[in-house]
Motif scaffolding. Structure first.
Motif, PDB file in Angstrom:
ATOM      1  N   ASP A  96       7.688 -24.626 -10.295  1.00  0.00           N
ATOM      2  CA  ASP A  96       6.973 -25.607 -11.111  1.00  0.00           C
ATOM      3  C   ASP A  96       5.476 -25.355 -11.040  1.00  0.00           C
ATOM      4  O   ASP A  96       4.945 -24.892 -10.029  1.00  0.00           O
ATOM      5  CB  ASP A  96       7.266 -27.029 -10.620  1.00  0.00           C
ATOM      6  N   SER A  97       4.757 -25.701 -12.117  1.00  0.00           N
ATOM      7  CA  SER A  97       3.313 -25.526 -12.141  1.00  0.00           C
ATOM      8  C   SER A  97       2.699 -26.523 -13.107  1.00  0.00           C
ATOM      9  O   SER A  97       3.278 -26.850 -14.137  1.00  0.00           O
ATOM     10  CB  SER A  97       2.953 -24.099 -12.559  1.00  0.00           C
ATOM     11  N   ASP A  98       1.496 -26.985 -12.767  1.00  0.00           N
ATOM     12  CA  ASP A  98       0.786 -27.933 -13.624  1.00  0.00           C
ATOM     13  C   ASP A  98      -0.207 -27.243 -14.555  1.00  0.00           C
ATOM     14  O   ASP A  98      -0.768 -27.882 -15.443  1.00  0.00           O
ATOM     15  CB  ASP A  98       0.036 -28.961 -12.763  1.00  0.00           C
ATOM     16  N   SER A  99      -0.459 -25.948 -14.344  1.00  0.00           N
ATOM     17  CA  SER A  99      -1.413 -25.225 -15.201  1.00  0.00           C
ATOM     18  C   SER A  99      -1.071 -23.746 -15.183  1.00  0.00           C
ATOM     19  O   SER A  99      -0.317 -23.266 -14.337  1.00  0.00           O
ATOM     20  CB  SER A  99      -2.851 -25.437 -14.705  1.00  0.00           C
ATOM     21  N   ILE A 100      -1.661 -23.017 -16.137  1.00  0.00           N
ATOM     22  CA  ILE A 100      -1.450 -21.576 -16.206  1.00  0.00           C
ATOM     23  C   ILE A 100      -1.989 -20.897 -14.955  1.00  0.00           C
ATOM     24  O   ILE A 100      -1.331 -20.049 -14.343  1.00  0.00           O
ATOM     25  CB  ILE A 100      -2.137 -20.987 -17.455  1.00  0.00           C
ATOM     26  N   GLU A 101      -3.208 -21.267 -14.551  1.00  0.00           N
ATOM     27  CA  GLU A 101      -3.829 -20.632 -13.382  1.00  0.00           C
ATOM     28  C   GLU A 101      -3.017 -20.885 -12.115  1.00  0.00           C
ATOM     29  O   GLU A 101      -2.797 -19.985 -11.308  1.00  0.00           O
ATOM     30  CB  GLU A 101      -5.260 -21.143 -13.210  1.00  0.00           C
ATOM     31  N   ALA A 102      -2.563 -22.133 -11.947  1.00  0.00           N
ATOM     32  CA  ALA A 102      -1.795 -22.473 -10.738  1.00  0.00           C
ATOM     33  C   ALA A 102      -0.405 -21.852 -10.751  1.00  0.00           C
ATOM     34  O   ALA A 102       0.250 -21.776  -9.708  1.00  0.00           O
ATOM     35  CB  ALA A 102      -1.686 -23.993 -10.606  1.00  0.00           C
ATOM     36  N   GLY A 103       0.040 -21.420 -11.924  1.00  0.00           N
ATOM     37  CA  GLY A 103       1.377 -20.836 -12.011  1.00  0.00           C
ATOM     38  C   GLY A 103       1.386 -19.324 -12.076  1.00  0.00           C
ATOM     39  O   GLY A 103       2.452 -18.714 -12.210  1.00  0.00           O
ATOM     40  N   LEU A 104       0.208 -18.680 -11.984  1.00  0.00           N
ATOM     41  CA  LEU A 104       0.147 -17.216 -12.003  1.00  0.00           C
ATOM     42  C   LEU A 104       1.053 -16.658 -10.913  1.00  0.00           C
ATOM     43  O   LEU A 104       0.995 -17.066  -9.751  1.00  0.00           O
ATOM     44  CB  LEU A 104      -1.288 -16.747 -11.778  1.00  0.00           C
ATOM     45  N   LEU A 105       1.913 -15.707 -11.279  1.00  0.00           N
ATOM     46  CA  LEU A 105       2.841 -15.108 -10.323  1.00  0.00           C
ATOM     47  C   LEU A 105       2.346 -13.720  -9.919  1.00  0.00           C
ATOM     48  O   LEU A 105       1.977 -12.920 -10.776  1.00  0.00           O
ATOM     49  CB  LEU A 105       4.239 -14.991 -10.926  1.00  0.00           C
ATOM     50  N   THR A 106       2.330 -13.466  -8.624  1.00  0.00           N
ATOM     51  CA  THR A 106       2.031 -12.138  -8.109  1.00  0.00           C
ATOM     52  C   THR A 106       3.273 -11.629  -7.398  1.00  0.00           C
ATOM     53  O   THR A 106       3.725 -12.212  -6.415  1.00  0.00           O
ATOM     54  CB  THR A 106       0.848 -12.156  -7.128  1.00  0.00           C
ATOM     55  N   LEU A 107       3.844 -10.567  -7.921  1.00  0.00           N
ATOM     56  CA  LEU A 107       5.047  -9.960  -7.356  1.00  0.00           C
ATOM     57  C   LEU A 107       4.615  -8.786  -6.490  1.00  0.00           C
ATOM     58  O   LEU A 107       4.025  -7.825  -6.982  1.00  0.00           O
ATOM     59  CB  LEU A 107       5.970  -9.486  -8.476  1.00  0.00           C
ATOM     60  N   VAL A 108       4.900  -8.862  -5.190  1.00  0.00           N
ATOM     61  CA  VAL A 108       4.484  -7.821  -4.247  1.00  0.00           C
ATOM     62  C   VAL A 108       5.724  -7.099  -3.732  1.00  0.00           C
ATOM     63  O   VAL A 108       6.623  -7.731  -3.157  1.00  0.00           O
ATOM     64  CB  VAL A 108       3.687  -8.405  -3.065  1.00  0.00           C
ATOM     65  N   MET A 109       5.777  -5.778  -3.932  1.00  0.00           N
ATOM     66  CA  MET A 109       6.873  -4.965  -3.408  1.00  0.00           C
ATOM     67  C   MET A 109       6.359  -4.208  -2.183  1.00  0.00           C
ATOM     68  O   MET A 109       5.376  -3.464  -2.273  1.00  0.00           O
ATOM     69  CB  MET A 109       7.378  -3.973  -4.459  1.00  0.00           C
ATOM     70  N   ARG A 110       7.047  -4.399  -1.050  1.00  0.00           N
ATOM     71  CA  ARG A 110       6.604  -3.774   0.197  1.00  0.00           C
ATOM     72  C   ARG A 110       7.728  -2.918   0.775  1.00  0.00           C
ATOM     73  O   ARG A 110       8.749  -3.435   1.211  1.00  0.00           O
ATOM     74  CB  ARG A 110       6.189  -4.840   1.209  1.00  0.00           C
ATOM     75  N   GLY A 111       7.528  -1.620   0.781  1.00  0.00           N
ATOM     76  CA  GLY A 111       8.500  -0.727   1.372  1.00  0.00           C
ATOM     77  C   GLY A 111       8.260  -0.562   2.865  1.00  0.00           C
ATOM     78  O   GLY A 111       7.132  -0.727   3.345  1.00  0.00           O
ATOM     79  N   ASN A 112       9.311  -0.231   3.593  1.00  0.00           N
ATOM     80  CA  ASN A 112       9.190   0.021   5.027  1.00  0.00           C
ATOM     81  C   ASN A 112       8.353   1.279   5.242  1.00  0.00           C
ATOM     82  O   ASN A 112       8.699   2.362   4.771  1.00  0.00           O
ATOM     83  CB  ASN A 112      10.584   0.184   5.639  1.00  0.00           C
ATOM     84  N   THR A 113       7.227   1.136   5.975  1.00  0.00           N
ATOM     85  CA  THR A 113       6.288   2.252   6.142  1.00  0.00           C
ATOM     86  C   THR A 113       6.942   3.447   6.808  1.00  0.00           C
ATOM     87  O   THR A 113       6.775   4.597   6.370  1.00  0.00           O
ATOM     88  CB  THR A 113       5.066   1.794   6.954  1.00  0.00           C
ATOM     89  N   ALA A 114       7.696   3.209   7.876  1.00  0.00           N
ATOM     90  CA  ALA A 114       8.325   4.315   8.595  1.00  0.00           C
ATOM     91  C   ALA A 114       9.305   5.067   7.701  1.00  0.00           C
ATOM     92  O   ALA A 114       9.387   6.299   7.740  1.00  0.00           O
ATOM     93  CB  ALA A 114       9.032   3.786   9.848  1.00  0.00           C
ATOM     94  N   TYR A 115      10.024   4.318   6.873  1.00  0.00           N
ATOM     95  CA  TYR A 115      11.014   4.952   6.003  1.00  0.00           C
ATOM     96  C   TYR A 115      10.346   5.784   4.909  1.00  0.00           C
ATOM     97  O   TYR A 115      10.675   6.956   4.709  1.00  0.00           O
ATOM     98  CB  TYR A 115      11.905   3.871   5.380  1.00  0.00           C
ATOM     99  N   PHE A 116       9.384   5.208   4.205  1.00  0.00           N
ATOM    100  CA  PHE A 116       8.777   5.900   3.070  1.00  0.00           C
ATOM    101  C   PHE A 116       7.807   6.998   3.496  1.00  0.00           C
ATOM    102  O   PHE A 116       7.434   7.839   2.679  1.00  0.00           O
ATOM    103  CB  PHE A 116       8.074   4.898   2.151  1.00  0.00           C
ATOM    104  N   ASN A 117       7.397   6.997   4.773  1.00  0.00           N
ATOM    105  CA  ASN A 117       6.508   8.045   5.260  1.00  0.00           C
ATOM    106  C   ASN A 117       7.244   9.146   6.013  1.00  0.00           C
ATOM    107  O   ASN A 117       6.601   9.985   6.647  1.00  0.00           O
ATOM    108  CB  ASN A 117       5.403   7.457   6.147  1.00  0.00           C
ATOM    109  N   THR A 118       8.572   9.144   5.970  1.00  0.00           N
ATOM    110  CA  THR A 118       9.298  10.273   6.533  1.00  0.00           C
ATOM    111  C   THR A 118       8.908  11.517   5.744  1.00  0.00           C
ATOM    112  O   THR A 118       8.637  11.439   4.532  1.00  0.00           O
ATOM    113  CB  THR A 118      10.815  10.058   6.454  1.00  0.00           C
ATOM    114  N   PRO A 119       8.863  12.676   6.402  1.00  0.00           N
ATOM    115  CA  PRO A 119       8.351  13.884   5.726  1.00  0.00           C
ATOM    116  C   PRO A 119       9.024  14.180   4.392  1.00  0.00           C
ATOM    117  O   PRO A 119       8.356  14.531   3.420  1.00  0.00           O
ATOM    118  CB  PRO A 119       8.631  14.988   6.759  1.00  0.00           C
ATOM    119  N   GLY A 120      10.352  14.016   4.323  1.00  0.00           N
ATOM    120  CA  GLY A 120      11.043  14.338   3.082  1.00  0.00           C
ATOM    121  C   GLY A 120      10.634  13.450   1.933  1.00  0.00           C
ATOM    122  O   GLY A 120      10.360  13.921   0.819  1.00  0.00           O
ATOM    123  N   LEU A 121      10.552  12.132   2.167  1.00  0.00           N
ATOM    124  CA  LEU A 121      10.198  11.199   1.098  1.00  0.00           C
ATOM    125  C   LEU A 121       8.726  11.315   0.727  1.00  0.00           C
ATOM    126  O   LEU A 121       8.353  11.233  -0.443  1.00  0.00           O
ATOM    127  CB  LEU A 121      10.527   9.767   1.521  1.00  0.00           C
TER     128      LEU A 121
END
Length: 317
Positions: A96-121
């Motif tokens: 729910d939101s009372d205004s456009i500004e208060a309802g702005l959505l920020t979608l943050v995708m966070r990958g596991n650092t150890a997994y994505f920093n393996t040499p192969g990936l």
């Protein structure tokens, strides 16, 4: 192509006390058999369905920030829904939101650092991609689940559809190579491109159409109180000339462009939502910087996207 894989304990042969000494020096552990159809994208069959989705949740977390902030300290006071893909929500996905500004959505995708920093990936540049995003816009007052006509409110219908269980069996959906996520959404598999795409179900579009028609001039005028909108489509942001932007990715680095409130993409996005003003331009720069400072955006496996909560009605509607 059919093949067999045998997993063995190669250390067993050097231990004299091992029961497999003699004619059977290697101890058999596991035998795997599999068959892959020789078609474009055939190997992708092994990644289909619920198993792949479950595995992804082990290395990726998705957070949703509701509202806007000019600093990290202000950001921490906003409503932040953490790990939305891995934790059940009592709200049924409704914000729910009372205004456009208060309802702005920020979608943050966070990958596991150890997994994505393996040499192969890391060497192959493997990254997280926001393939599709669909929002449902509800314009009903809070309160009873039943409207004045005695029918179920659309918000309650949407919640019920979202609460239905997933079904990863190939026969769960009438469309070939697709899997049901719940009553509101399913995804299709492009085996050649090895990508999946999010789609709304026919039942959802009956309640919340993409393009509601204009009410008739005769008889009782029935206005739509629920619409569905694509914000991200095939990793791109749908846009038409003259329309307000609905989504964008926050720049991963504090470049000169992002820090300039007169030219940055972030400033253009927020001013299209809130109107062209110094306040909106400065807020865009400050909020983007706050998100970057808190999460450490890298454009690869830590990425953030803004979604406009407002729905722009077209003249034909």
């Amino acid at each position: 192509v059919d093949f067999v894989v045998n997993a063995v304990d190669i250390d067993a042969r050097v231990r004299s006390t091992d029961p497999n000494a003699g004619e059977a020096p290697w101890q058999m552990k596991t035998t795997l058999t599999a068959s892959i159809p020789v078609v474009d994208g055939g190997v992708n069959i092994f990644c289909d369905g619920l198993t792949a989705a479950t595995d992804l949740r082990e290395v990726v977390q998705v957070d949703v920030i509701v509202g806007s902030a000019a600093s990290v300290s202000e950001l921490t006071r906003l409503r932040i829904l953490e790990n939305v893909a891995g934790v059940a929500s009592d709200s049924g996905g409704v914000i729910d939101s009372d205004s456009i500004e208060a309802g702005l959505l920020t979608l943050v995708m966070r990958g596991n650092t150890a997994y994505f920093n393996t040499p192969g990936l890391r060497s192959r540049g493997v990254s997280l991609e926001l393939e599709d995003a669909i929002t449902i816009h509800l314009m009903e007052s809070d309160g009873a689940a039943i409207d004045d006509a005695g029918s179920e409110k659309k918000q309650e219908t949407v919640k019920r559809l979202l609460a239905e269980a997933a079904d990863s069996s190939p026969d769960a959906n009438e469309i070939e190579d697709s899997y049901t996520l719940n009553g509101a959404f399913y995804f299709t598999i492009d085996r050649v491109a090895q990508r999946a795409h999010l789609e709304p179900s026919a039942r959802l579009l009956q309640v919340c159409p993409f393009n509601p028609s204009r009410p008739s001039d005769t008889g009782r005028m029935v206005l739509e109180t629920c619409v569905t909108r694509r914000d991200v489509r095939y990793r791109d942001f749908p846009w038409r000339s003259g329309a307000v932007s609905t989504a964008m990715e926050i720049s991963a680095a504090a470049s000169e462009d992002r820090l300039d409130p007169t030219t940055s993409t972030e400033a253009r996005f927020l001013t299209s939502m809130l109107g062209d003003s110094e306040y909106a331009r400065e807020l865009a720069v400050d909020f983007a910087s706050a998100v970057d400072e808190r999460y450490g955006l890298d454009g690869r496996f830590t990425r953030a996207f803004w979604v406009n909560p407002g729905y722009e009605w077209t003249p034909t509607q």
